[in-house]
Design an enzyme around this catalytic site. Structure first.
Site, mmCIF file in Angstrom:
data_model
loop_
_atom_site.group_PDB
_atom_site.id
_atom_site.type_symbol
_atom_site.label_atom_id
_atom_site.label_comp_id
_atom_site.label_asym_id
_atom_site.label_seq_id
_atom_site.Cartn_x
_atom_site.Cartn_y
_atom_site.Cartn_z
ATOM 1 N N HIS A 312 37.663 26.096 -66.428
ATOM 2 C CA HIS A 312 38.839 24.987 -66.171
ATOM 3 C C HIS A 312 39.446 24.975 -67.293
ATOM 4 O O HIS A 312 38.906 25.032 -68.528
ATOM 5 C CB HIS A 312 38.528 23.687 -65.756
ATOM 6 C CG HIS A 312 39.489 22.816 -65.178
ATOM 7 N ND1 HIS A 312 40.698 22.353 -65.945
ATOM 8 C CD2 HIS A 312 40.049 22.678 -63.903
ATOM 9 C CE1 HIS A 312 41.376 21.819 -64.963
ATOM 10 N NE2 HIS A 312 41.229 22.167 -63.687
ATOM 11 N N ASP A 370 36.969 23.512 -56.924
ATOM 12 C CA ASP A 370 36.918 24.396 -55.951
ATOM 13 C C ASP A 370 35.548 24.829 -55.671
ATOM 14 O O ASP A 370 35.284 25.576 -54.490
ATOM 15 C CB ASP A 370 37.674 25.670 -56.371
ATOM 16 C CG ASP A 370 39.099 25.281 -56.103
ATOM 17 O OD1 ASP A 370 39.858 25.370 -57.253
ATOM 18 O OD2 ASP A 370 39.714 24.606 -55.394
HETATM 19 C C1 SDX Z 1 41.992 24.971 -60.060
HETATM 20 O O1 SDX Z 1 44.770 23.312 -63.953
HETATM 21 C C2 SDX Z 1 44.267 22.502 -62.987
HETATM 22 O O2 SDX Z 1 44.122 21.515 -62.975
HETATM 23 C C3 SDX Z 1 43.923 23.368 -61.928
HETATM 24 C C4 SDX Z 1 43.044 22.544 -60.683
HETATM 25 C C5 SDX Z 1 43.857 21.393 -59.833
HETATM 26 O O3 SDX Z 1 43.529 20.513 -59.449
HETATM 27 O O4 SDX Z 1 44.989 21.753 -59.969
HETATM 28 O O5 SDX Z 1 41.971 21.885 -61.293
HETATM 29 C C6 SDX Z 1 42.535 23.281 -59.635
HETATM 30 O O6 SDX Z 1 42.936 25.861 -60.194
HETATM 31 C C7 SDX Z 1 40.784 24.845 -60.589
HETATM 32 C C8 SDX Z 1 40.153 26.536 -61.075
HETATM 33 C C9 SDX Z 1 40.065 27.342 -59.926
HETATM 34 N N1 SDX Z 1 39.787 28.619 -60.600
HETATM 35 C C10 SDX Z 1 38.501 29.383 -60.647
HETATM 36 O O7 SDX Z 1 37.339 28.642 -60.251
HETATM 37 C C11 SDX Z 1 38.857 30.724 -60.783
HETATM 38 C C12 SDX Z 1 37.463 30.834 -62.149
HETATM 39 N N2 SDX Z 1 37.796 30.349 -62.923
HETATM 40 C C13 SDX Z 1 38.555 31.138 -64.283
HETATM 41 O O8 SDX Z 1 39.122 31.977 -63.755
HETATM 42 C C14 SDX Z 1 38.920 30.228 -65.411
HETATM 43 O O9 SDX Z 1 38.101 29.514 -65.775
HETATM 44 C C15 SDX Z 1 40.387 29.451 -65.049
HETATM 45 C C16 SDX Z 1 41.447 30.060 -64.652
HETATM 46 C C17 SDX Z 1 39.960 28.296 -64.234
HETATM 47 C C18 SDX Z 1 40.763 28.893 -66.531
HETATM 48 O O10 SDX Z 1 41.117 29.913 -67.425
HETATM 49 P P1 SDX Z 1 41.580 29.729 -68.825
HETATM 50 O O11 SDX Z 1 41.732 28.280 -69.403
HETATM 51 O O12 SDX Z 1 42.771 30.679 -68.965
HETATM 52 O O13 SDX Z 1 40.419 30.182 -69.706
HETATM 53 P P2 SDX Z 1 40.128 31.839 -70.015
HETATM 54 O O14 SDX Z 1 40.460 32.506 -68.677
HETATM 55 O O15 SDX Z 1 40.764 32.157 -71.123
HETATM 56 O O16 SDX Z 1 38.527 31.843 -70.194
HETATM 57 C C19 SDX Z 1 37.972 31.338 -71.548
HETATM 58 C C20 SDX Z 1 36.476 32.225 -71.604
HETATM 59 C C21 SDX Z 1 36.920 33.662 -71.421
HETATM 60 O O17 SDX Z 1 36.069 34.360 -72.339
HETATM 61 P P3 SDX Z 1 36.369 35.012 -73.427
HETATM 62 O O18 SDX Z 1 37.796 35.800 -73.253
HETATM 63 O O19 SDX Z 1 36.758 33.875 -74.544
HETATM 64 O O20 SDX Z 1 35.334 35.877 -74.133
HETATM 65 O O21 SDX Z 1 35.546 31.717 -70.492
HETATM 66 C C22 SDX Z 1 35.570 32.948 -69.757
HETATM 67 C C23 SDX Z 1 36.607 33.800 -69.889
HETATM 68 O O22 SDX Z 1 36.228 35.262 -69.693
HETATM 69 N N3 SDX Z 1 35.546 32.441 -68.393
HETATM 70 C C24 SDX Z 1 34.719 32.730 -67.479
HETATM 71 C C25 SDX Z 1 35.012 31.944 -66.287
HETATM 72 N N4 SDX Z 1 35.979 31.141 -66.746
HETATM 73 C C26 SDX Z 1 36.352 31.323 -67.903
HETATM 74 N N5 SDX Z 1 33.780 33.872 -67.365
HETATM 75 C C27 SDX Z 1 32.996 33.725 -66.280
HETATM 76 N N6 SDX Z 1 33.487 33.156 -65.175
HETATM 77 C C28 SDX Z 1 34.369 32.217 -65.130
HETATM 78 N N7 SDX Z 1 34.448 31.512 -63.756
#
Ligand code: SDX
Length: 435
Positions: A312, A370
């Site tokens: 998140h 989720d």
């Molecule tokens: C919702 O914003 C809100 O409030 C949203 C929400 C709401 O109520 O409205 O809470 C609802 O959208 C919840 C999120 C649902 N999405 C997912 O579950 C999809 C999986 N999660 C990821 O795609 C990610 O965690 C996000 C999109 C939720 C957040 O992405 P960010 O903040 O842009 O973080 P990032 O992609 O830059 O990740 C930081 C690091 C990265 O690694 P590095 O590049 O630093 O090496 O963490 C890793 C990412 O690769 N990472 C993950 C991961 N989530 C982040 N690695 C594996 N699995 C994951 N799920």
């Protein structure tokens, strides 16, 4: 919103030999922000902040999320209390009107919901002529913006006068639109809303009643759905809420703004994750993949695979909504005799493995809202492609409250961010014969 922000400190920025004092403001919960509204005028500089990771776009009185402590407040009340003591409509009223409703206010709000629960009969033509297997989120977005063709639009000038009608019209009809899109998808006759049923009962009945089979509304399923809708009701300036504010900032009407928010929510990185989680779990279960390999794949930079439902932008600890959803999911499946649901067991095993893995620990990746909700929706009989539609029904009061707040905020103007141009220098035109 906090329009008379009191500067608590100043930051100094020295650019090109000129030092600029920038005020620092503090929110109710002590979070501090640097006001850069004069930056370009005074220095010619703009900020660069992809994804608006470090940028506050507004002040807001509606919700507060503490990602370090795992706290969610809606108008000052914590999500645990609201989930335990309220029905969804009470929380919708709280978000939009700014206070919990009295019994009288609840009754008139419920009556308005009932009055507005049907959709114009002509809208049925839209459903019948929509492509057979259109995704329900596409249908929902199209139908919501179509409401502006049938009902007076709530535009920014009249937001105070017609709020009751337009807001309750949308809150009520979104259930009918969602259920009709499901019935259309499965080729069954539409089921009309009933004045005898409460908010969630009506939605469940419109979804699952059929002329050839009775549908008994299980009170625990209704209670669980109320809770899940509350968990989704608002969450500060998430992607879809920012879209709703942005569209509203151009003066577009509420229906158009909400329709755009539905599209933003659809993405698998946002609300579409609840569908992606179930698809991930089913894929693991049906292909017999090992949890260890799934975790390793999710960690690999090149794999593009992510552990859906994990991570998140704001939470660096367990999402409190995920904790409540996991508990409600277990209780619901236990009640429905599905305590041994293989996907629930797999989800718990996957969560435990991820939380013990150093990659997830170092990056503060925890289950988000989720992760467990889809397992519960599936147990209710809601099809996977409708999960994000249910998220949209829950988020609607938050979107409405944020749209109204943005409209009333005298500091707000049409959203128009800047950019850093990295394209071609200016060049002479080339006619076709010379290309
Ligand atoms: C919702 O914003 C809100 O409030 C949203 C929400 C709401 O109520 O409205 O809470 C609802 O959208 C919840 C999120 C649902 N999405 C997912 O579950 C999809 C999986 N999660 C990821 O795609 C990610 O965690 C996000 C999109 C939720 C957040 O992405 P960010 O903040 O842009 O973080 P990032 O992609 O830059 O990740 C930081 C690091 C990265 O690694 P590095 O590049 O630093 O090496 O963490 C890793 C990412 O690769 N990472 C993950 C991961 N989530 C982040 N690695 C594996 N699995 C994951 N799920």
């Amino acid at each position: 919103m906090n329009t008379n922000k009191n500067a608590v400190a100043a930051a100094q920025l020295t650019v090109g030999g000129k030092t600029l004092d920038l005020p620092v403001f503090e929110g109710t919960r002590g979070e501090r922000s640097l006001d850069i509204s004069v930056l370009r005028r005074e220095t010619g500089l703009v900020t660069y902040d992809p994804g608006l990771v470090n940028t506050g776009i507004c002040t807001s009185d509606i919700s507060f999320v503490d990602g370090e402590k795992g706290l969610v407040l809606h108008r000052g009340y914590n999500i645990e209390d609201l989930a335990e003591h309220c029905m969804f409509l009470e929380v919708a009223y709280l978000l939009i009107m700014g206070k919990l409703p009295t019994l009288e206010e609840q009754k008139s709000f419920t009556n308005l919901m009932n009055e507005h629960s049907m959709i114009h009969e002509d809208m049925q033509h839209f459903f019948r002529n929509y492509p057979e297997h259109a995704h329900p989120m596409a249908v929902l977005s199209a139908m919501v913006v179509s409401l502006s063709s049938f009902y007076p639009q709530l535009d920014t000038e009249s937001v105070t006068e017609r709020i009751d009608n337009t807001v309750t019209r949308l809150l009520s009809k979104i259930r009918t639109l969602a259920a009709f899109s499901y019935k259309k998808f499965i080729g069954e006759p539409f089921v009309y809303p009933s004045y005898k049923l409460r908010y969630c009962e009506n939605f469940l009945n419109m979804m699952f009643y059929s002329p050839v089979r009775d549908y008994i509304i299980d009170p625990l399923v209704e209670r669980a759905l109320n809770l899940f809708l509350i968990l989704h009701s608002d969450h500060e300036q998430n992607c879809s809420t920012t879209v709703v504010r942005t569209v509203g900032s151009s003066g577009a009407n509420l229906y158009a703004s909400i329709s755009a928010g539905i599209c933003a929510l659809w993405g698998p990185l946002h609300g579409g994750a609840n569908q992606a989680v179930i698809e991930m779990l089913q894929n693991i279960y049906e292909n017999g993949a090992s949890v260890k390999n799934v975790i390793e794949d999710a960690k690999r930079k090149d794999s593009k695979i992510r552990l859906m439902g994990f991570g998140h932008r704001v939470y660096k600890t367990y999402d409190p909504r995920a904790r409540l959803a996991k508990k409600a999911c277990r209780e619901l499946l236990g009640h429905l005799g599905m305590r041994k649901d293989p996907l629930l067991e797999l989800a718990v095993e996957l969560e435990e493995a991820a939380l013990q893995d150093s990659y997830f620990q170092e990056k503060n990746l925890y289950p988000n809202v989720d992760y467990y909700t889809g397992i519960a929706y599936r147990a209710m009989g809601i099809p996977t492609n409708m999960f994000t539609v249910v998220f949209a029904i829950g988020r609607l009061p938050g979107w409405i409250a944020q749209w109204i707040e943005n409209t009333r905020d005298m500091e707000q103007k049409i959203m128009r961010p800047r950019q850093i141009y990295t394209g071609s220098p200016q060049k002479p035109f080339v006619f076709t014969k010379d290309r």
